[in-house]
Design a protein around this motif. Structure first.
Motif, PDB file in Angstrom:
ATOM      1  N   ARG A 103       0.801  -1.219   0.000  1.00 56.47           N
ATOM      2  CA  ARG A 103       0.000   0.000   0.000  1.00 56.47           C
ATOM      3  C   ARG A 103       0.840   1.278   0.000  1.00 56.47           C
ATOM      4  N   PRO A 104       1.876   1.404   0.839  1.00 55.16           N
ATOM      5  CA  PRO A 104       2.674   2.639   0.796  1.00 55.16           C
ATOM      6  C   PRO A 104       3.314   2.866  -0.570  1.00 55.16           C
ATOM      7  N   ASP A 105       3.712   1.805  -1.259  1.00 53.95           N
ATOM      8  CA  ASP A 105       4.298   1.966  -2.592  1.00 53.95           C
ATOM      9  C   ASP A 105       3.269   2.516  -3.569  1.00 53.95           C
ATOM     10  N   ARG A 106       2.043   2.020  -3.482  1.00 56.26           N
ATOM     11  CA  ARG A 106       0.995   2.507  -4.370  1.00 56.26           C
ATOM     12  C   ARG A 106       0.677   3.966  -4.073  1.00 56.26           C
ATOM     13  N   GLN A 107       0.642   4.316  -2.791  1.00 57.00           N
ATOM     14  CA  GLN A 107       0.356   5.702  -2.437  1.00 57.00           C
ATOM     15  C   GLN A 107       1.467   6.630  -2.924  1.00 57.00           C
ATOM     16  N   GLY A 108       2.704   6.177  -2.818  1.00 61.10           N
ATOM     17  CA  GLY A 108       3.822   6.986  -3.311  1.00 61.10           C
ATOM     18  C   GLY A 108       3.769   7.148  -4.813  1.00 61.10           C
ATOM     19  N   ARG A 153       1.141   9.694  -5.614  1.00 60.72           N
ATOM     20  CA  ARG A 153       1.621  11.031  -5.291  1.00 60.72           C
ATOM     21  C   ARG A 153       2.557  11.535  -6.398  1.00 60.72           C
ATOM     22  N   LEU A 154       3.456  10.670  -6.873  1.00 59.70           N
ATOM     23  CA  LEU A 154       4.362  11.068  -7.950  1.00 59.70           C
ATOM     24  C   LEU A 154       3.599  11.379  -9.242  1.00 59.70           C
ATOM     25  N   GLN A 155       2.542  10.606  -9.524  1.00 60.96           N
ATOM     26  CA  GLN A 155       1.735  10.879 -10.709  1.00 60.96           C
ATOM     27  C   GLN A 155       1.039  12.231 -10.595  1.00 60.96           C
ATOM     28  N   ARG A 156       0.509  12.529  -9.403  1.00 59.66           N
ATOM     29  CA  ARG A 156      -0.151  13.821  -9.209  1.00 59.66           C
ATOM     30  C   ARG A 156       0.855  14.968  -9.360  1.00 59.66           C
ATOM     31  N   GLU A 157       2.057  14.795  -8.799  1.00 64.50           N
ATOM     32  CA  GLU A 157       3.065  15.840  -8.903  1.00 64.50           C
ATOM     33  C   GLU A 157       3.512  16.036 -10.358  1.00 64.50           C
ATOM     34  N   ALA A 158       3.634  14.934 -11.094  1.00 66.17           N
ATOM     35  CA  ALA A 158       4.021  15.039 -12.497  1.00 66.17           C
ATOM     36  C   ALA A 158       2.932  15.720 -13.313  1.00 66.17           C
ATOM     37  N   ALA A 159       1.676  15.394 -13.015  1.00 63.06           N
ATOM     38  CA  ALA A 159       0.573  16.030 -13.737  1.00 63.06           C
ATOM     39  C   ALA A 159       0.497  17.512 -13.402  1.00 63.06           C
TER      40      ALA A 159
END
Length: 178
Positions: free
Chosen positions: A160-165, A168-174
């Motif tokens: 789960r923490p890997d998926r959340q990270g 988060r990276l996808q949101r930051e990239a977008a």
């Protein structure tokens, strides 16, 4: 000798026979799951050692002939020992493994031997190693079965923490792209 002492002695011998192990703790039964597991593990370790020992060929090509000759003898000794251990472990796997595991073990040994040729061969070794380990886990019964929901959920929850990270990276990239 009285009847009581004879009865106590007989009970003690019977109890000792029940408590005493039937085989030594270091003994692995022939043809058992433990023996196959040990053989599979030795083969995977020997192939990994062969890949690590063959790394000198890449380094010697990068640094020239003089440097290669300087380090050749101890490294070649290590490489030959790793190659010997790989062949010995492959022979052991051939003795105890099922036909599917046997073919995967031979593929793993071949890719480990060719892993010094470059990055593509090293990736082929990694793929062969992953396939070998997955097949061995399934053959030994270590893989998660379809009915073991608690093991599947545990793995999902630990990831789960890997998926959340990743989210988060996808949101930051977008956000950075817009």
């Amino acid at each position: 000798m009285s009847v009581e002492s004879a009865a106590i002695g007989a009970a003690g011998r019977t109890l000792a026979a029940l408590v005493k192990p039937t085989r030594p703790a270091w003994h692995t039964p022939i043809g058992s799951k433990l023996e196959r597991r040990a053989a599979y593990l030795r083969h995977a370790q020997a192939c990994a050692q062969l890949v690590l020992a063959s790394g000198w060929q890449l380094e010697s090509g990068r640094h020239g002939l003089r440097a290669a000759l300087y380090v050749a003898r101890p490294v070649l000794t290590e490489y030959l020992a790793a190659a010997s251990a790989t062949l010995q472990s492959l022979t052991e796997v051939r003795l105890v493994a099922t036909p599917e595991v046997r073919t995967r073990a031979e593929t793993l040994a071949d890719t480990a031997n060719a892993a010094h040729n470059g990055d593509a061969e090293l990736q082929a070794y990694r793929d062969a190693s992953a396939a070998y380990l997955a097949l061995v886990q399934a053959e030994l019964g270590y893989a998660v079965r379809w009915w073991q929901a608690h093991r599947r959920l545990g793995a999902w929850w630990r990831a789960r923490p890997d998926r959340q990270g990743a989210r988060r990276l996808q949101r930051e990239a977008a956000a950075a792209a817009s």
